[in-house]
Design an enzyme around this catalytic site. Sequence first.
Site, short mmCIF file in Angstrom:
data_model
loop_
_atom_site.label_atom_id
_atom_site.label_comp_id
_atom_site.label_asym_id
_atom_site.label_seq_id
_atom_site.Cartn_x
_atom_site.Cartn_y
_atom_site.Cartn_z
N LYS A 1 44.16 8.88 -106.05
CA LYS A 1 44.17 10.28 -105.62
C LYS A 1 44.34 10.39 -104.11
O LYS A 1 43.78 9.61 -103.36
CB LYS A 1 42.85 10.94 -106.02
CG LYS A 1 42.83 12.43 -105.76
CD LYS A 1 41.67 13.09 -106.44
CE LYS A 1 40.53 13.27 -105.47
NZ LYS A 1 39.41 13.96 -106.12
N LYS B 1 37.72 23.42 -112.76
CA LYS B 1 37.53 22.48 -111.65
C LYS B 1 37.42 23.24 -110.32
O LYS B 1 36.62 22.89 -109.46
CB LYS B 1 38.71 21.51 -111.63
CG LYS B 1 38.54 20.28 -110.79
CD LYS B 1 37.40 19.38 -111.21
CE LYS B 1 37.79 18.15 -111.95
NZ LYS B 1 36.72 17.23 -112.25
N LYS C 1 28.85 17.69 -108.84
CA LYS C 1 29.46 18.69 -107.95
C LYS C 1 28.77 20.05 -108.03
O LYS C 1 28.60 20.71 -107.03
CB LYS C 1 30.92 18.91 -108.37
CG LYS C 1 31.88 17.92 -107.78
CD LYS C 1 33.26 18.55 -107.64
CE LYS C 1 34.24 18.04 -108.64
NZ LYS C 1 34.50 16.63 -108.62
N ASP D 1 29.85 17.97 -113.61
CA ASP D 1 31.03 17.44 -112.92
C ASP D 1 30.69 16.36 -111.88
O ASP D 1 30.01 16.64 -110.87
CB ASP D 1 31.81 18.59 -112.23
CG ASP D 1 33.27 18.23 -112.03
OD1 ASP D 1 33.71 17.20 -112.54
OD2 ASP D 1 33.98 19.01 -111.35
P1 NAI Z 1 41.08 10.96 -118.76
O1 NAI Z 1 42.01 12.05 -119.09
O2 NAI Z 1 41.65 9.64 -118.39
O3 NAI Z 1 40.08 10.71 -119.96
C1 NAI Z 1 39.59 11.74 -120.75
C2 NAI Z 1 39.59 11.27 -122.19
O4 NAI Z 1 38.98 12.28 -122.96
C3 NAI Z 1 40.96 11.03 -122.78
O5 NAI Z 1 41.04 9.73 -123.28
C4 NAI Z 1 41.07 12.07 -123.87
O6 NAI Z 1 41.81 11.61 -124.95
C5 NAI Z 1 39.63 12.32 -124.21
N1 NAI Z 1 39.28 13.59 -124.85
C6 NAI Z 1 39.72 14.84 -124.60
N2 NAI Z 1 39.08 15.74 -125.36
C7 NAI Z 1 38.20 15.04 -126.12
C8 NAI Z 1 37.25 15.39 -127.08
N3 NAI Z 1 37.08 16.65 -127.47
N4 NAI Z 1 36.49 14.42 -127.63
C9 NAI Z 1 36.65 13.12 -127.27
N5 NAI Z 1 37.55 12.74 -126.35
C10 NAI Z 1 38.31 13.68 -125.79
O7 NAI Z 1 40.15 11.52 -117.60
P2 NAI Z 1 39.15 10.74 -116.64
O8 NAI Z 1 39.86 10.44 -115.37
O9 NAI Z 1 38.52 9.65 -117.38
O10 NAI Z 1 38.11 11.88 -116.31
C11 NAI Z 1 37.25 12.32 -117.33
C12 NAI Z 1 36.57 13.63 -116.97
O11 NAI Z 1 35.76 13.42 -115.85
C13 NAI Z 1 37.53 14.75 -116.62
O12 NAI Z 1 37.03 15.95 -117.12
C14 NAI Z 1 37.49 14.78 -115.12
O13 NAI Z 1 37.81 16.04 -114.58
C15 NAI Z 1 36.05 14.40 -114.85
N6 NAI Z 1 35.89 13.81 -113.55
C16 NAI Z 1 36.59 12.70 -113.19
C17 NAI Z 1 36.42 12.14 -111.94
C18 NAI Z 1 37.15 10.96 -111.47
O14 NAI Z 1 37.08 10.67 -110.30
N7 NAI Z 1 37.83 10.20 -112.32
C19 NAI Z 1 35.47 12.70 -111.01
C20 NAI Z 1 34.87 13.91 -111.45
C21 NAI Z 1 35.03 14.37 -112.70
C1 DG6 Z 2 41.44 16.28 -108.95
O1 DG6 Z 2 40.66 16.83 -107.99
C2 DG6 Z 2 40.77 15.50 -110.03
C3 DG6 Z 2 39.33 15.71 -110.20
O2 DG6 Z 2 38.88 15.35 -111.47
C4 DG6 Z 2 38.59 15.01 -109.14
O3 DG6 Z 2 39.15 13.78 -108.82
C5 DG6 Z 2 37.18 14.81 -109.39
O4 DG6 Z 2 36.67 16.02 -109.81
C6 DG6 Z 2 36.51 14.32 -108.16
O5 DG6 Z 2 36.45 15.33 -107.23
P1 DG6 Z 2 35.91 15.17 -105.78
O6 DG6 Z 2 36.13 16.50 -105.17
O7 DG6 Z 2 34.47 14.83 -105.86
O8 DG6 Z 2 36.73 14.10 -105.14
#
Ligand code: NAI
Ligand code: DG6
Length: 531
Positions: A414, A361, A487, A312
Amino acid sequence: IHPTAARCPHSITVESENTLYSDEHITSKFFNRGSEVTVTDGHFSVKPTVQEYEFQTKRAVSKTGLLMIGLGGNNGTTLCATILANRHNIIWHTKSGIQQPNYIGSLLRASTVRIGTEPGSGKEVHVPVSDVLPMVHPNDLVLGGWDISGLPMDKAMERAQVLDYDLQRQVAPHMALLGKPLPSIYYPDFIAANQEARADNVIPGTDKQAHLEIIRSDIRKFKQDNGLDRVVVFWTANTERYSDIIPGVNDTADNLLASIKASHSEVSPSTLFAVAAILEGEPFVNGAPQNTFVPGVIQLAERNHSFIGGDDLKSGQTKLKSVLAEFLVNAGIKPLSIASYNHLGNNDGHNLSAERQFKSKEISKSSVVDDMVDANRLLYKAPAVGPKGVPIGKGEHPDHIVVIKYVPAVGDSKRAIDEYYSEIFCGGRSTINIFNECEDSLLATPLILDLAILTELLTRVQYRKAGEQKEFAPLYSVLSLLSYMLKAPLVKPGTEVVNSLNRQRNALESFLKACIGLESNSDLLLETRIW
Ligand code: NAI
Ligand code: DG6
């Protein structure tokens, strides 16, 4: 940081009998100093220890590909678009003026490390972290990946609503060349039901062994088509629910492989991707919180000498928490409660609005203060000890809650609110409130780059323990040196997790310096304290 400036690395030569340079390698001697503590009836007996190691780093940087699972999501599209903007030096207009691409937020590309002092003046000398050892430049990463959504990359970037319109407009033709993501594995039980509408690009069938083979062949083909030496496989797809750990199913490498053959329902897509990468001998990093690395995956990685890292991305609220909690506890102040709320409106927030995905999460966000509390038993009571000396429970701990809400209107921006309520001198109370607002994906993207680049580097470093090993060996499979960006850092089973951001950074810096034969940072600055 202008992209072209970042392209001209400083060259560092360490002039020491402990550092050897050949065309192929940098080899360094390192003395790992520590101390062994024996506790007898409240008395601490401390014995300093030292062990000599050698590190050998291959100097030639691998031609590296980054294969992201979740390529069409906010992180995936933002990462591709910003690399392309940097690569093609695309400059865009915002309402405040002209903006140049950069790598701000990347520890490797936008932060420095102290390598010593100038003779005479004693002035400290700092270099970019990326100059300490040969590392891949982000602009050179070959990009690809999978998504259950088949939207082409230019359209997926538009859907994400992260980047300024003028940047999107200019980078769109380059994004279009990336085409659409490869079809992916979709098991609806693992992500929120609200994601179903997106899933129009899935590998057909329910045979998990067949799915594994397709992913393995995708990795091989990508590597071959692009003439790559190394591919980092990176999960930045939706957060999955936790997998149950079931004896006989996913508790050992062999059981896990058999469960894949039997298409067992408890094998998640992310675990299948991890297994595929391990079997292909390519590193796998988990940027989401779920327990992809069930015990069977860790054992498989160990057995194959493959590399894994997770879990994460630690981008905003949690990063700050790991600093603030440590500051308070190390200042002798006692946090009584930490209450963290955030709301966001992107697809990640939508997925996390489902109970089981939120739970994953919540777990990764909650563990971050544990080691700081455990390190200070003056403030927090230690756990009671059972008959055989085994601790019962965790001991005293601050109340800690994590709440996440989905508010579509705010999109990727966010909002995070944190309250730290602490006990101070003689019964006093202190309350610190923090409100933070920022584009989540613009914090996360540089972390993905750092993780991919460090992972590639760590595959080129080998070590040898003096007096014990004749041959150099690869590092241990679980890359805990990546902890700074994660994380809930995955560590070698049986070893302790370090959550303190300062300690995580210090470990990384110390390691990079050790590989060129330099001592770790010392803030003793003795020459400034004596006559
Ligand atoms: P998002 O929802 O925009 O993108 C995720 C993508 O994964 C989507 O396009 C979805 O269609 C695809 N997907 C879902 N299951 C799949 C699978 N089995 N195989 C291939 N693709 C699949 O989310 P985002 O914002 O890009 O975040 C991605 C991940 O990173 C999430 O799990 C989130 O919790 C984690 N994360 C994000 C952070 C951030 O600040 N954006 C920080 C920490 C973690
Ligand atoms: C809501 O908390 C969405 C999450 O995917 C976070 O944005 C992401 O895990 C980042 O978390 P943090 O606590 O490092 O800001």
